[in-house]
Design a protein around this motif. Structure first.
Motif, short mmCIF file in Angstrom:
data_model
loop_
_atom_site.label_atom_id
_atom_site.label_comp_id
_atom_site.label_asym_id
_atom_site.label_seq_id
_atom_site.Cartn_x
_atom_site.Cartn_y
_atom_site.Cartn_z
N ALA A 23 28.93 4.82 19.70
CA ALA A 23 29.22 3.48 19.74
C ALA A 23 30.33 3.92 20.74
CB ALA A 23 29.52 3.43 18.78
N ALA A 24 31.12 5.03 21.01
CA ALA A 24 32.29 5.41 21.95
C ALA A 24 32.11 5.14 22.92
CB ALA A 24 32.71 6.96 21.62
N GLY A 25 31.30 4.45 23.65
CA GLY A 25 30.78 4.11 24.81
C GLY A 25 30.57 3.11 25.06
N ALA A 26 31.00 1.80 24.17
CA ALA A 26 31.55 0.27 24.42
C ALA A 26 33.04 0.29 24.42
CB ALA A 26 30.86 -0.08 23.33
N ALA A 27 32.64 -0.84 24.69
CA ALA A 27 34.01 -1.17 25.31
C ALA A 27 34.52 -2.65 24.58
CB ALA A 27 34.61 -1.23 26.51
N TYR A 28 35.21 -2.32 23.97
CA TYR A 28 35.51 -4.06 22.80
C TYR A 28 37.28 -4.11 23.63
CZ TYR A 28 31.18 -4.00 21.28
OH TYR A 28 29.97 -4.38 21.65
N GLN A 29 37.67 -5.14 23.65
CA GLN A 29 39.39 -5.65 23.92
C GLN A 29 40.47 -5.16 21.97
OE1 GLN A 29 40.53 -9.20 25.34
NE2 GLN A 29 42.82 -9.18 24.64
N GLY A 30 41.06 -4.52 22.12
CA GLY A 30 41.55 -4.19 21.06
C GLY A 30 41.26 -3.25 19.54
N VAL A 31 40.57 -2.38 20.60
CA VAL A 31 39.79 -1.18 19.57
C VAL A 31 39.42 0.39 20.91
CG1 VAL A 31 37.09 -0.12 19.15
CG2 VAL A 31 37.56 -2.36 19.31
N THR A 32 39.99 1.32 19.79
CA THR A 32 40.32 2.25 20.36
C THR A 32 39.61 2.84 19.37
OG1 THR A 32 42.67 1.92 20.93
CG2 THR A 32 41.97 4.20 21.01
N PHE A 33 38.74 4.15 20.34
CA PHE A 33 38.06 5.06 19.43
C PHE A 33 38.97 6.18 19.70
CE2 PHE A 33 34.73 2.48 21.47
CZ PHE A 33 33.65 1.84 20.02
N ARG A 34 38.58 6.86 18.83
CA ARG A 34 39.78 8.50 17.89
C ARG A 34 38.48 9.46 17.21
NH1 ARG A 34 43.04 7.94 21.11
NH2 ARG A 34 45.24 6.28 20.36
N GLU A 35 38.62 10.32 18.11
CA GLU A 35 37.90 11.85 17.16
C GLU A 35 38.27 11.87 16.05
OE1 GLU A 35 35.28 15.32 18.87
OE2 GLU A 35 36.79 15.27 18.95
N VAL A 36 37.33 12.16 14.41
CA VAL A 36 38.58 13.13 13.60
C VAL A 36 38.49 14.17 13.35
CG1 VAL A 36 37.69 12.78 11.05
CG2 VAL A 36 36.90 10.47 12.09
N HIS A 37 39.43 14.54 12.87
CA HIS A 37 40.77 15.65 13.21
C HIS A 37 40.31 16.13 11.59
CE1 HIS A 37 40.72 17.22 17.43
NE2 HIS A 37 40.16 15.65 17.39
N ASP A 38 40.59 17.23 11.26
CA ASP A 38 40.91 17.40 10.64
C ASP A 38 42.58 19.14 10.51
OD1 ASP A 38 39.35 20.39 10.56
OD2 ASP A 38 38.63 19.68 8.44
N ALA A 39 42.55 19.83 10.55
CA ALA A 39 43.90 20.30 10.38
C ALA A 39 43.14 22.16 12.04
CB ALA A 39 44.11 21.50 8.80
N GLU A 40 42.16 22.01 11.51
CA GLU A 40 41.45 22.82 11.82
C GLU A 40 40.98 21.86 13.37
OE1 GLU A 40 39.87 26.21 10.50
OE2 GLU A 40 41.03 26.15 8.48
N GLY A 41 40.40 21.01 13.72
CA GLY A 41 40.13 20.30 14.28
C GLY A 41 39.31 19.40 14.27
N PRO A 42 38.01 19.28 15.61
CA PRO A 42 37.16 17.83 15.09
C PRO A 42 36.18 18.34 14.19
CG PRO A 42 36.96 18.41 16.81
CD PRO A 42 38.05 19.54 16.57
N THR A 43 35.57 17.27 12.90
CA THR A 43 35.35 17.87 11.91
C THR A 43 34.13 17.03 11.70
OG1 THR A 43 35.76 17.73 9.48
CG2 THR A 43 37.10 15.89 10.30
#
Length: 81
Positions: A23-43
């Motif tokens: 879904a991260a390729g979609a562009a919607y006004q007001g929407v920012t995509f962020r990867e989910v991370h924990d203390a060790e990086g992507p989770t």
């Protein structure tokens, strides 16, 4: 598409949405995509699915079978059969 509606609500500042990477390729006004991370990086996020025996939707069983096939229960003891 339901994802379009949900992303529109997120863009209107009505909440957040956990979405798959596709879904991260979609562009919607007001929407920012962020990867989910924990203390060790992507989770990786865990999830659970519940199916009521009384659910008569014929698509539920094949959907759950697909989920079980592609995403095995990682919380199970490796010694279990």
């Amino acid at each position: 598409m339901a994802l379009d509606r949900l992303l529109t609500l997120v863009g209107a500042d009505w909440g957040v949405l956990l979405a798959l990477e596709g879904a991260a390729g979609a562009a919607y006004q007001g929407v920012t995509f962020r990867e989910v991370h924990d203390a060790e990086g992507p989770t990786r996020l865990s999830f659970r699915v519940y199916w009521r025996q009384s659910n008569g939707n014929p698509l539920v069983r094949p959907f759950l079978d697909l989920i079980r096939e592609r995403y095995p229960d990682l919380s199970a003891d490796p010694g279990e059969s």
